[in-house]
Design a protein around this motif. Structure first.
Motif, PDB file in Angstrom:
ATOM      1  N   ALA A 214      -1.469  -0.311  36.391  1.00 55.90           N
ATOM      2  CA  ALA A 214      -0.916  -1.365  37.238  1.00 55.90           C
ATOM      3  C   ALA A 214      -1.271  -2.715  36.634  1.00 55.90           C
ATOM      4  N   VAL A 215      -0.400  -3.671  36.899  1.00 51.48           N
ATOM      5  CA  VAL A 215      -0.662  -5.061  36.521  1.00 51.48           C
ATOM      6  C   VAL A 215      -0.463  -5.916  37.770  1.00 51.48           C
ATOM      7  N   MET A 216      -1.462  -6.708  38.102  1.00 50.59           N
ATOM      8  CA  MET A 216      -1.295  -7.697  39.154  1.00 50.59           C
ATOM      9  C   MET A 216      -0.728  -8.944  38.495  1.00 50.59           C
ATOM     10  N   GLY A 217       0.557  -9.222  38.800  1.00 47.39           N
ATOM     11  CA  GLY A 217       1.219 -10.397  38.247  1.00 47.39           C
ATOM     12  C   GLY A 217       1.166 -11.550  39.232  1.00 47.39           C
ATOM     13  N   LEU A 218       1.269 -12.766  38.719  1.00 51.08           N
ATOM     14  CA  LEU A 218       1.079 -13.953  39.542  1.00 51.08           C
ATOM     15  C   LEU A 218       2.114 -15.001  39.165  1.00 51.08           C
ATOM     16  N   LYS A 219       2.845 -15.505  40.166  1.00 48.32           N
ATOM     17  CA  LYS A 219       3.820 -16.571  39.962  1.00 48.32           C
ATOM     18  C   LYS A 219       3.366 -17.803  40.732  1.00 48.32           C
ATOM     19  N   GLY A 220       3.257 -18.920  40.033  1.00 46.12           N
ATOM     20  CA  GLY A 220       2.832 -20.157  40.667  1.00 46.12           C
ATOM     21  C   GLY A 220       3.940 -21.187  40.689  1.00 46.12           C
ATOM     22  N   ALA A 221       3.556 -22.426  40.936  1.00 47.68           N
ATOM     23  CA  ALA A 221       4.523 -23.509  40.986  1.00 47.68           C
ATOM     24  C   ALA A 221       5.065 -23.789  39.589  1.00 47.68           C
ATOM     25  N   ASP A 222       6.290 -24.341  39.559  1.00 43.76           N
ATOM     26  CA  ASP A 222       6.935 -24.743  38.301  1.00 43.76           C
ATOM     27  C   ASP A 222       7.096 -23.591  37.327  1.00 43.76           C
ATOM     28  N   GLY A 223       7.235 -22.361  37.849  1.00 39.25           N
ATOM     29  CA  GLY A 223       7.512 -21.218  36.998  1.00 39.25           C
ATOM     30  C   GLY A 223       6.322 -20.667  36.242  1.00 39.25           C
ATOM     31  N   GLU A 224       5.123 -21.139  36.518  1.00 41.43           N
ATOM     32  CA  GLU A 224       3.948 -20.631  35.810  1.00 41.43           C
ATOM     33  C   GLU A 224       3.689 -19.169  36.182  1.00 41.43           C
ATOM     34  N   THR A 225       3.410 -18.332  35.190  1.00 40.59           N
ATOM     35  CA  THR A 225       3.072 -16.932  35.444  1.00 40.59           C
ATOM     36  C   THR A 225       1.772 -16.576  34.742  1.00 40.59           C
ATOM     37  N   ARG A 226       1.029 -15.688  35.358  1.00 45.49           N
ATOM     38  CA  ARG A 226      -0.198 -15.149  34.783  1.00 45.49           C
ATOM     39  C   ARG A 226      -0.285 -13.670  35.141  1.00 45.49           C
ATOM     40  N   THR A 227      -1.096 -12.943  34.383  1.00 46.44           N
ATOM     41  CA  THR A 227      -1.366 -11.546  34.712  1.00 46.44           C
ATOM     42  C   THR A 227      -2.859 -11.284  34.663  1.00 46.44           C
ATOM     43  N   TYR A 228      -3.287 -10.366  35.520  1.00 46.20           N
ATOM     44  CA  TYR A 228      -4.655  -9.860  35.450  1.00 46.20           C
ATOM     45  C   TYR A 228      -4.703  -8.726  34.417  1.00 46.20           C
ATOM     46  N   PRO A 229      -5.890  -8.387  33.921  1.00 41.01           N
ATOM     47  CA  PRO A 229      -5.995  -7.279  32.962  1.00 41.01           C
ATOM     48  C   PRO A 229      -5.368  -5.991  33.509  1.00 41.01           C
ATOM     49  N   VAL A 230      -4.762  -5.237  32.620  1.00 40.01           N
ATOM     50  CA  VAL A 230      -4.125  -3.975  32.994  1.00 40.01           C
ATOM     51  C   VAL A 230      -5.171  -3.038  33.578  1.00 40.01           C
ATOM     52  N   THR A 231      -4.816  -2.399  34.686  1.00 36.56           N
ATOM     53  CA  THR A 231      -5.722  -1.556  35.451  1.00 36.56           C
ATOM     54  C   THR A 231      -5.244  -0.115  35.441  1.00 36.56           C
ATOM     55  N   GLU A 232      -6.150   0.814  35.332  1.00 33.19           N
ATOM     56  CA  GLU A 232      -5.824   2.239  35.451  1.00 33.19           C
ATOM     57  C   GLU A 232      -6.008   2.664  36.895  1.00 33.19           C
ATOM     58  N   THR A 233      -5.023   3.384  37.435  1.00 33.85           N
ATOM     59  CA  THR A 233      -5.103   3.804  38.833  1.00 33.85           C
ATOM     60  C   THR A 233      -5.111   5.323  38.916  1.00 33.85           C
ATOM     61  N   VAL A 234      -6.001   5.840  39.733  1.00 35.37           N
ATOM     62  CA  VAL A 234      -6.181   7.289  39.867  1.00 35.37           C
ATOM     63  C   VAL A 234      -5.746   7.700  41.268  1.00 35.37           C
ATOM     64  N   HIS A 235      -4.704   8.532  41.337  1.00 34.78           N
ATOM     65  CA  HIS A 235      -4.154   8.966  42.612  1.00 34.78           C
ATOM     66  C   HIS A 235      -4.397  10.451  42.838  1.00 34.78           C
ATOM     67  N   ARG A 236      -4.497  10.809  44.087  1.00 37.79           N
ATOM     68  CA  ARG A 236      -4.503  12.209  44.501  1.00 37.79           C
ATOM     69  C   ARG A 236      -3.806  12.289  45.847  1.00 37.79           C
ATOM     70  N   GLU A 237      -2.906  13.278  45.999  1.00 43.19           N
ATOM     71  CA  GLU A 237      -2.084  13.414  47.190  1.00 43.19           C
ATOM     72  C   GLU A 237      -1.289  12.130  47.450  1.00 43.19           C
ATOM     73  N   GLU A 238      -0.836  11.500  46.356  1.00 47.48           N
ATOM     74  CA  GLU A 238      -0.025  10.287  46.403  1.00 47.48           C
ATOM     75  C   GLU A 238      -0.774   9.089  46.988  1.00 47.48           C
ATOM     76  N   ILE A 239      -2.093   9.155  47.074  1.00 45.08           N
ATOM     77  CA  ILE A 239      -2.897   8.054  47.612  1.00 45.08           C
ATOM     78  C   ILE A 239      -3.851   7.568  46.530  1.00 45.08           C
ATOM     79  N   LEU A 240      -3.925   6.255  46.351  1.00 45.29           N
ATOM     80  CA  LEU A 240      -4.822   5.681  45.361  1.00 45.29           C
ATOM     81  C   LEU A 240      -6.271   5.959  45.750  1.00 45.29           C
ATOM     82  N   ARG A 241      -6.997   6.549  44.823  1.00 38.24           N
ATOM     83  CA  ARG A 241      -8.412   6.850  45.070  1.00 38.24           C
ATOM     84  C   ARG A 241      -9.323   5.867  44.341  1.00 38.24           C
ATOM     85  N   GLU A 242      -9.055   5.609  43.041  1.00 37.07           N
ATOM     86  CA  GLU A 242      -9.895   4.702  42.261  1.00 37.07           C
ATOM     87  C   GLU A 242      -9.034   3.840  41.348  1.00 37.07           C
ATOM     88  N   SER A 243      -9.547   2.653  41.031  1.00 40.80           N
ATOM     89  CA  SER A 243      -8.930   1.769  40.040  1.00 40.80           C
ATOM     90  C   SER A 243      -9.983   1.415  38.994  1.00 40.80           C
TER      91      SER A 243
END
Length: 387
Positions: A191-220
């Motif tokens: 997953a990537v948490m993306g961010l849109k600010g004023a005047d079209g500025e964009t940033r991203t947080y570091p790429v995250t690994e997500t671990v699911h079980r039974e379609e529910i997120l357990r750990e990141s």
């Protein structure tokens, strides 16, 4: 822009754990938060300025929220985009992300079609409305993940189907208006948490690994345990997604990394997301603070990693609904490398998200495998079961 303190008032449609964490994050900035939620004394209510009790489709309640706010946002996709747009126009307050973006996201089929039109890679998918149609798709794809087009989240509304004989029952389970998506032989979910600010500025947080079980997120796990090429591709795709969607704020962009190293978009949330909870301790500015900064048009905070982090969700481990009393808390509080977050929900249900903990490692040679094991160990010591 000139910013003075005390700050403005933010109106938030939804008062669950995300609204709660927004309130916690921006109180130091002098921002007042008012939430609208149908549940009296909702999880956010103890940490925000006020709660309006009303449904997400209650026009009068949404107008009242807009009348008391300098800007509007939402923490749940059940918010009504039409009512939010009308109330915002009536009271001349901005609403972010844009209601049109919310409309797009609310229908998973429309969401996927919008991404395809923009040239963004996604798994193969098709709309299905009848059992016969689903049977054909299951045979063609060799199995699918059936998804309710609207209303499903946290595993609800998702049903795996690998036998055509199960088509009718699966379609009934998701409500009959659905999208079927090919099963992927993926290496991991990221997953990537993306961010849109004023005047079209964009940033991203570091790429995250997500671990699911039974379609529910357990750990990141942040940063994700993958190679640099996948990280670069995920970040590039996330920025393409941000270009497609209108409105300021944080966007939770869920992706698949295939066995062959391709990156495909799974789903998007136009709000802070469970995959980004690690940012509270692990990033310079949390996703919650940055969401509010963006919605208000304030300067964005840095999204840099300050420490590798693993978040483990605390889920209901009971057989049926009961009053929520969590035991084993002292172990987490005594741990020098962990932080506990309680969501303030009165009742616990099976697999309900009740809180999370985040383990961090600030050493130069942080071992993310060991950190994941540590977070699981601490989380597994917590229980809602009677002694």
């Amino acid at each position: 822009m000139t910013i003075t303190l005390p700050g403005p008032t933010l109106g938030v449609v939804g008062g669950g754990q995300l609204g709660r964490m927004m309130g916690e994050a921006v109180a130091p900035l002098g921002v007042e938060v008012v939430v609208l939620d149908p549940t009296p004394d909702c999880p956010a209510s103890p940490v925000v300025s006020d709660q309006i009790v009303g449904g997400f489709d209650d026009a009068d309640a949404i107008r009242e929220l807009a009348s008391r706010a300098d800007a509007l946002t939402f923490e749940i996709e059940l918010a009504d985009p039409d009512l939010m747009a009308e109330a915002a126009a009536e009271h001349d307050v901005p609403v972010h992300p844009d209601p049109d973006t919310l409309r797009t996201i609310q229908d998973k089929l429309v969401q996927k079609e919008t991404l395809v039109d923009a040239g963004i890679p996604v798994p193969e998918f098709v709309a299905v409305a009848t059992a016969e149609g689903l049977e054909r798709v299951v045979e063609e794809y060799g199995g699918v993940m059936l998804k309710a087009r609207e209303g499903g989240y946290d595993g609800r509304g998702n049903v795996p189907v690998d036998d055509p004989a199960d088509a009718a029952g699966a379609l009934d389970e998701v409500g009959g208006n659905a999208m079927a998506e090919e099963f992927l032989d993926f290496e991991r979910e990221i997953a990537v948490m993306g961010l849109k600010g004023a005047d079209g500025e964009t940033r991203t947080y570091p790429v995250t690994e997500t671990v699911h079980r039974e379609e529910i997120l357990r750990e990141s796990v942040a940063p994700a345990r993958t190679d640099d090429a996948v990280v670069a591709e995920a970040e590039s795709i996330a920025r393409d997604v941000l270009d497609v969607l209108d409105g300021r704020g944080v966007y939770g962009i869920e992706l698949f990394e295939t066995r062959g190293g391709d990156v495909l978009v799974n789903e998007i949330a136009p709000r802070p997301h469970n995959s980004g909870h690690w940012t509270i301790e692990g990033a310079r500015t949390s996703q919650f603070e940055n969401h509010v900064r963006a919605v208000l048009g304030w300067p964005l905070g840095p999204t840099d990693l300050v420490a590798p982090a693993v978040t483990a969700n605390v889920l209901g481990d009971v057989e049926e609904t009961q009053p929520a009393t969590l035991s084993g808390v002292e172990e987490v509080l005594a741990a020098p490398d962990a932080d506990l977050h309680w969501y303030g929900k009165d009742d616990v249900r099976p697999l309900r998200k009740m809180g999370h903990l985040t383990a961090t490692d600030r050493t130069a040679d942080a071992d993310r495998d060991a950190l994941l094991s540590r977070a699981r160990e601490l989380r597994d010591g917590l229980t809602f079961r009677d002694a």
